[in-house]
Design a protein around this motif. Structure first.
Motif, short mmCIF file in Angstrom:
data_model
loop_
_atom_site.label_atom_id
_atom_site.label_comp_id
_atom_site.label_asym_id
_atom_site.label_seq_id
_atom_site.Cartn_x
_atom_site.Cartn_y
_atom_site.Cartn_z
N VAL A 9 -33.20 -28.25 -5.63
CA VAL A 9 -32.93 -28.82 -7.10
C VAL A 9 -31.70 -29.36 -7.41
N ASP A 10 -31.69 -30.66 -8.14
CA ASP A 10 -30.38 -31.01 -8.61
C ASP A 10 -29.98 -30.28 -9.78
N CYS A 11 -28.87 -29.62 -9.68
CA CYS A 11 -28.51 -28.48 -10.88
C CYS A 11 -27.61 -29.44 -11.92
N ILE A 45 -27.30 -17.50 -8.73
CA ILE A 45 -26.68 -17.76 -10.11
C ILE A 45 -25.40 -18.61 -9.43
N GLN A 46 -24.69 -18.33 -8.50
CA GLN A 46 -23.53 -19.09 -8.17
C GLN A 46 -23.82 -20.23 -7.62
N HIS A 47 -24.94 -20.44 -6.87
CA HIS A 47 -25.40 -21.65 -6.42
C HIS A 47 -25.47 -22.73 -7.47
N VAL A 48 -26.08 -22.21 -8.72
CA VAL A 48 -26.51 -23.24 -9.75
C VAL A 48 -25.28 -23.70 -10.40
N ILE A 49 -24.30 -22.48 -10.63
CA ILE A 49 -22.94 -22.93 -11.19
C ILE A 49 -22.02 -23.76 -10.43
N ALA A 50 -22.16 -23.39 -9.10
CA ALA A 50 -21.23 -24.16 -8.29
C ALA A 50 -21.58 -25.57 -7.85
#
Ligand code: AMP
Length: 404
Positions: A9-11, A45-50
């Motif tokens: 997913v392109d976050c 969670i960290q993947h999304v915000i990073a």
């Protein structure tokens, strides 16, 4: 075809609604007693915000009535622990008292890239458990992508698992990193095992494990049947089981499974000796019984000869799947068999790189108690959900995610 994951997913700049399982136990002072479920969701969670996204988190917590906010079931203590775990530089906005409505919408709309928003308990709303489409649509409002990382509840068709992805209309719906790991160990490994492949099935009832036995039997080389349910099989064979637990309604089924295994190349092993007690409570008389269980006694754990034989089967295995303790592991000395098998599984992983998978619930608790959770390839975070996977069933929370 595989399930799309958060890595697909392109976050960047996107509001990613993540279903987590933050249903953690609390201490008497109201703080979080065991934060493993929160830690388990951190990689996603960290993947999304990073990757420049905004992580909007939603979870159930305890058993509120579903008629509105209840302070005793608020995720407030979880928000406090989450802040500690992610560190003071990270913005965590907790929307106390609601998961939909004005306050939630404002928090979601006002969040910046890299922020975390934690919504309050999904089960404050009756629509969560009834998989209400309108509630799902309300949760899906104002977000750009959906990620499910709540394996422990993925077997339940609740709104945050099913109605939300259905309401997302073309937006990406993916598995989180924890869910990806669970799918790998509880599905991919079962479909493509390195042999010998051994299943250990124990626990209280044949009826609870029947579908798992039926699904695993054609796949494995050996199945070890222990726990209380072994006595229904032993009774079906005409063995003496004393006062051990017996499921009378399952005797015919057990007989059929024994015949099916005998007619195929699958080895189905039952305990050949037993650690017996006069009752389940601690402190009673204990003896080892070799030729069946005599009247007045209950088989409460596998005996030493069975421990030795089964441990050697596990030592030779390359894939091990285990669901259900083989004795009353909560009450020593009837934990002996379960602890010994946990050691054998851990040794198989260490010495022969065997892939070892332990179902959640009681078996996970037993392996934790043996201090061996880190020595097992995968200890599942979901009891009911992992059993459903071993049954080969489709989990509603997985079925509603995109395939790529
Ligand atoms: P399950 O949730 O079906 O995996 O069952 C786990 C429970 O089975 C544990 O609480 C064990 O105490 C219980 N159990 C395992 N072996 C026995 C046994 N031989 N007799 C009675 N209960 C058992």
């Amino acid at each position: 075809m595989r399930t799309r994951t958060v890595k697909d997913v392109d976050c960047k700049g996107r509001r990613v609604l993540i279903r987590v399982d933050f249903n953690v136990p609390l201490a008497e002072d109201g703080s979080v007693l065991d934060d493993r479920r929160i830690s388990a969701a951190l990689p996603t969670i960290q993947h999304v915000i990073a990757h420049g996204g905004i992580a909007i988190l939603m979870s159930h917590f305890g058993r509120p009535a579903g008629t509105g906010p209840e302070p005793s079931c608020s995720l407030r203590p979880v928000a406090a622990r989450l802040r500690e775990l992610v560190g003071s530089g990270q913005n965590v906005n907790f929307v106390e008292g609601s998961c939909v409505g004005e306050a939630a919408s404002a928090a979601i709309a006002g969040a910046q890239a890299g922020d975390i928003v934690l919504l309050d308990n999904l089960r404050f709303e009756a629509g969560e458990k009834s998989n209400d489409a309108a509630f799902g649509a309300a949760l899906a409002t104002g977000v750009d992508a959906y990620v499910n990382d709540a394996f422990g509840t993925a077997h339940r068709a609740h709104a945050s698992m099913v109605a939300v992805p259905h309401a997302m209309a073309g937006a990406p719906c993916a598995a989180g990193l924890l869910l990806e790991k669970e799918i790998h160990f509880l599905s991919d490994v079962l479909h493509n095992p390195t042999r010998p492949f051994v299943a250990v099935l124990g626990g209280a009832k044949v009826s609870d494990k029947l579908a798992a036995i039926e699904n695993l039997l054609p796949k494995v080389d050996t199945v070890l049947v222990g726990g209380a349910m072994a006595y229904t099989f032993l009774h079906a064979q005409g063995g003496a089981i004393g006062e051990s637990l017996l499921e009378r309604g399952m005797v015919e089924v057990a007989d059929r499974l024994l015949k099916e295994a005998a007619a195929s190349d699958v080895e189905l092993l039952l305990p050949t000796d037993h650690l017996c007690g006069t009752g389940i409570e601690a402190g009673g008389e204990v003896r080892t019984c070799e030729l069946g269980v005599p009247p007045g006694w209950m088989g409460l754990d596998i005996g030493p000869e069975t421990v030795e034989r089964w441990s050697s089967v596990l030592h030779k295995a390359k894939t091990i799947v285990w669901n259900g303790p083989v004795g009353v592991f909560e009450t020593p000395p009837f934990d002996t068999g379960t602890m010994a098998l946990a050691r054998a599984a851990a040794e198989a992983t260490k010495k022969h790189k065997a892939v070892t998978v332990v179902g959640g619930g009681e078996t996970a608790a037993a392996v934790e108690r043996a201090g061996l959770a880190d020595a097992i390839s995968h200890v599942s975070t979901g009891g009911g959900a992992s059993l459903r996977m071993l049954e080969g069933a489709e989990l509603p929370g997985l079925a509603s995610l995109d395939r790529v």
